[in-house]
Design an enzyme around this catalytic site. Structure first.
Site, short mmCIF file in Angstrom:
data_model
loop_
_atom_site.label_atom_id
_atom_site.label_comp_id
_atom_site.label_asym_id
_atom_site.label_seq_id
_atom_site.Cartn_x
_atom_site.Cartn_y
_atom_site.Cartn_z
N ASP A 72 -23.25 17.34 5.73
CA ASP A 72 -23.74 16.04 6.19
C ASP A 72 -24.97 16.18 7.05
O ASP A 72 -25.07 17.11 7.85
CB ASP A 72 -22.70 15.35 7.09
N PRO A 94 -22.79 -1.59 24.78
CA PRO A 94 -24.14 -1.01 24.82
C PRO A 94 -24.34 -0.09 26.03
O PRO A 94 -25.29 0.68 26.07
CB PRO A 94 -25.06 -2.23 24.93
N GLU A 151 -20.79 -12.15 27.18
CA GLU A 151 -21.82 -11.42 27.92
C GLU A 151 -21.30 -10.05 28.36
O GLU A 151 -22.01 -9.07 28.35
CB GLU A 151 -22.26 -12.25 29.12
#
Ligand code: ADE
Length: 251
Positions: A169, A89, A116
């Site tokens: 696209d 992330p 984690e």
């Protein structure tokens, strides 16, 4: 194109790689994916791959040694020339431009983070790029790795039957795609727009381009800053912006 994927959960990859386009791309020899289990490179009796964080706090951290061992063993001499991506992330946000960039490579390695986090030395001294697939947190990097593989594979030569398909696209030209219709011409009282049945190719192209512009303006106006637009198209957008909400021009 070859992917080496490093994971603690190889089973996650089984279904998605054995269906549809990803399966066909492998059969065609355009794609190969090797899944490597990081646990196989843990040398202690219990094959430990995670440990408590120094400094305390919650959650476990992926140990650096099995990850380094796995990547170095598999890539060997190719380590210096192969991008090593960590799905995280914290990475740069994946998009279509990055997918095109990756599709130019002959080989990519992807490390799937879990728990984690991953020991910081993996990020600092092994990984060359960190990629996030969105601003939300998943249980691990396996689904993001599959997202990367999927988005890149459909851009490889011959993988999609129609060579032009990827050029239209959504996101490739910073516009969302125009609406698509197939038979029947009328479904539950809802007709296909007349222009698509007209056989007039220039009119159809114009209608599609305007629809793409209108959709992008309505749903993702942030994309328009990057789109390459003609003066007439800019004018059309200004008309849209000037129209009352809910009362937009139809074509
Ligand atoms: N791992 C957990 N969440 C992720 C995300 N959003 N993108 C990439 N890797 C992740």
């Amino acid at each position: 194109m070859h992917f080496d994927v490093f994971t603690l959960f190889p089973g996650i990859f089984e279904g998605p790689l054995q269906e549809s386009i990803l399966k066909r791309a492998q059969e065609m020899g355009r794609l190969s994916v090797a899944i490597h289990n990081i646990r196989d490179y843990a040398t202690d009796k219990h094959h430990t791959t995670d440990d408590y964080p120094y400094g305390g706090g919650g959650g476990m951290v992926m140990k650096p040694d099995p990850i380094f061992a796995a990547v170095e063993d598999v890539l060997g001499m190719a380590l210096t020339t192969t991008p090593v991506i960590l799905t995280s992330p914290q990475g740069r946000l994946f998009n279509q431009a990055i997918a095109w960039e990756m599709a130019q490579q002959a080989r990519l390695a992807i490390i799937c983070g879990r728990y984690e986090s991953v020991d910081e030395r993996v990020r600092q001294f092994l990984v060359t790029d960190q990629v996030s697939i969105g601003d939300y947190v998943l249980t691990g990097g396996e689904l993001p790795a599959l997202v990367l593989i999927d988005a890149v594979t459909r851009l490889l030569p011959d993988v999609l039957g129609d060579a032009g398909a990827t050029l239209d696209d959504s996101h490739t030209n910073s516009l969302l795609e125009y609406p698509h219709y197939t038979r029947p011409a009328e479904f539950r009282g809802h007709p296909v727009p007349d222009v698509l049945l007209s056989g007039h190719h220039a009119e159809i192209a114009r209608w599609r381009r305007r629809q793409a512009l209108q959709r992008t303006w309505e749903r993702r106006p942030d994309l328009l800053d990057r789109a390459e637009l003609s003066p007439q198209e800019r004018q059309y957008l200004e008309e849209l912006a000037g129209a009352d909400e809910g009362n937009l021009p139809r074509d």
